[in-house]
Design an enzyme around this catalytic site. Structure first.
Site, PDB file in Angstrom:
ATOM      1  N   THR A  36       0.826  -1.214   0.000  1.00  0.00           N
ATOM      2  CA  THR A  36       0.000   0.000   0.000  1.00  0.00           C
ATOM      3  C   THR A  36       0.858   1.261   0.000  1.00  0.00           C
ATOM      4  O   THR A  36       0.468   2.279  -0.590  1.00  0.00           O
ATOM      5  CB  THR A  36      -0.940   0.020   1.218  1.00  0.00           C
ATOM      6  N   GLU A  99      -3.500  -5.560  -2.677  1.00  0.00           N
ATOM      7  CA  GLU A  99      -2.694  -4.582  -1.948  1.00  0.00           C
ATOM      8  C   GLU A  99      -2.368  -5.153  -0.570  1.00  0.00           C
ATOM      9  O   GLU A  99      -3.259  -5.538   0.181  1.00  0.00           O
ATOM     10  CB  GLU A  99      -3.455  -3.262  -1.793  1.00  0.00           C
ATOM     11  N   HIS A 141       4.030  -5.364  -8.664  1.00  0.00           N
ATOM     12  CA  HIS A 141       3.745  -4.125  -9.396  1.00  0.00           C
ATOM     13  C   HIS A 141       5.012  -3.598 -10.073  1.00  0.00           C
ATOM     14  O   HIS A 141       4.968  -3.108 -11.195  1.00  0.00           O
ATOM     15  CB  HIS A 141       3.174  -3.081  -8.432  1.00  0.00           C
ATOM     16  N   ASP A 151       7.099  -1.659  -5.555  1.00  0.00           N
ATOM     17  CA  ASP A 151       6.367  -2.574  -4.674  1.00  0.00           C
ATOM     18  C   ASP A 151       6.087  -3.908  -5.362  1.00  0.00           C
ATOM     19  O   ASP A 151       5.994  -3.965  -6.576  1.00  0.00           O
ATOM     20  CB  ASP A 151       5.046  -1.935  -4.203  1.00  0.00           C
TER      21      ASP A 151
HETATM   22 ZN    ZN Z   1       1.441  -0.932  -6.431  1.00  0.00          ZN
END
Ligand code: ZN
Length: 265
Positions: A36, A99, A141, A151
């Site tokens: 997050t 997330e 990601h 991330d």
């Molecule tokens: Zn992300």
């Protein structure tokens, strides 16, 4: 049929149609893991549900292992942004986004807790089993947006997930390394960058460092400096070999489906 983890509902308005619908069923064949990157779970959930933010994910996993559903899987959540993997772009359309609560590199990046990883593992297993998502289509990601994102980052335990059947984590292959990973010069550099692209990363000439860093964060997390050293080249060869096997299995499954379709009809 697996029962899956216990999930609480926290609907977000930030989603739309997946668009690519075949016979009433959207194609969903990727899984994207995030952190997050906000100060707290409350702040992250509020943000992901704020219509002004225009971002969301299908699921959020808190540090204590609580799992929230924000967007139904059949809808397109807005988590990946500008993204590319295996030559395909705009990956929100075909992916499920999770997330994982962590302050991230900006607010005090820290290890993911055991209960949180237990919950991530259970959730991923359930999704993969239901959607038949292939190992080479399970990404972070930063893998699909390496110039913008870092991330879930180098502390994320991909080997643990792979032991549970989630994603790729090939074992060291000394013979392959001997052939491919030694002394990275001009020719080996080209081969290594071709491995990087074949694994799925978007590699643009002159801008190879961001995808190399993304690869290192994920597959050799002790050093992610973007340098194409022998260890990185060796790991690239190992991961590429695993991706080729996974792609071949995907193709074989498609052929089998086609054959059984022809038999029935
Ligand atoms: Zn992300």
């Amino acid at each position: 049929m697996s029962s899956g983890p216990e999930i609480r509902e926290r609907p977000s308005p930030n989603h739309d149609s997946r668009g690519d619908v075949i016979a009433g069923t959207p194609r969903i064949d990727m899984l994207v893991l995030h952190y997050t990157g906000m100060r707290s779970a409350v702040a992250a959930l509020d943000w992901l549900c704020d219509p002004a933010a225009k971002v969301s994910a299908h699921y959020v996993v808190e540090e204590d292992g609580a799992v929230w559903r924000l967007v139904p899987e059949e809808r397109r959540a807005w988590h990946a942004g500008v993204s590319s993997w295996l030559g395909e772009s705009g990956l929100n359309a075909a992916s499920i986004g999770i997330e994982i609560v962590n302050p991230g590199h900006e607010w005090g990046y820290r290890a993911f807790s055991e209960p949180q990883m237990d919950a991530v593992e259970a959730l991923c297993r359930d999704i993969i089993a239901r959607r038949r998502i292939r190992p080479h289509r399970i990404v972070g990601h930063s893998d699909i947006a390496p110039t913008r994102k870092s991330d879930p980052g180098e502390l994320f335990d991909w080997p643990r997930l792979a032991r549970a059947g989630i994603g790729l984590w090939p074992p060291p292959d000394a013979d392959l390394r001997h052939r491919r990973g030694r002394g990275v010069g001009i020719v080996e550099r080209a081969a290594a960058l071709s491995d990087l692209a074949r694994i799925g990363y978007q590699v643009e000439p002159g801008n190879e460092v961001p995808p190399l860093i993304a690869f290192q964060r994920r597959f050799r997390a002790d050093r992610w400096d973007g340098r194409l050293d022998g260890e990185t080249a060796g790991r690239l060869a190992e991961v590429r070999q695993a991706v080729e096997a996974s792609l071949a299995a995907e193709e074989a499954a498609k052929r089998d489906r086609f054959r059984s379709y022809r038999r029935v009809n």
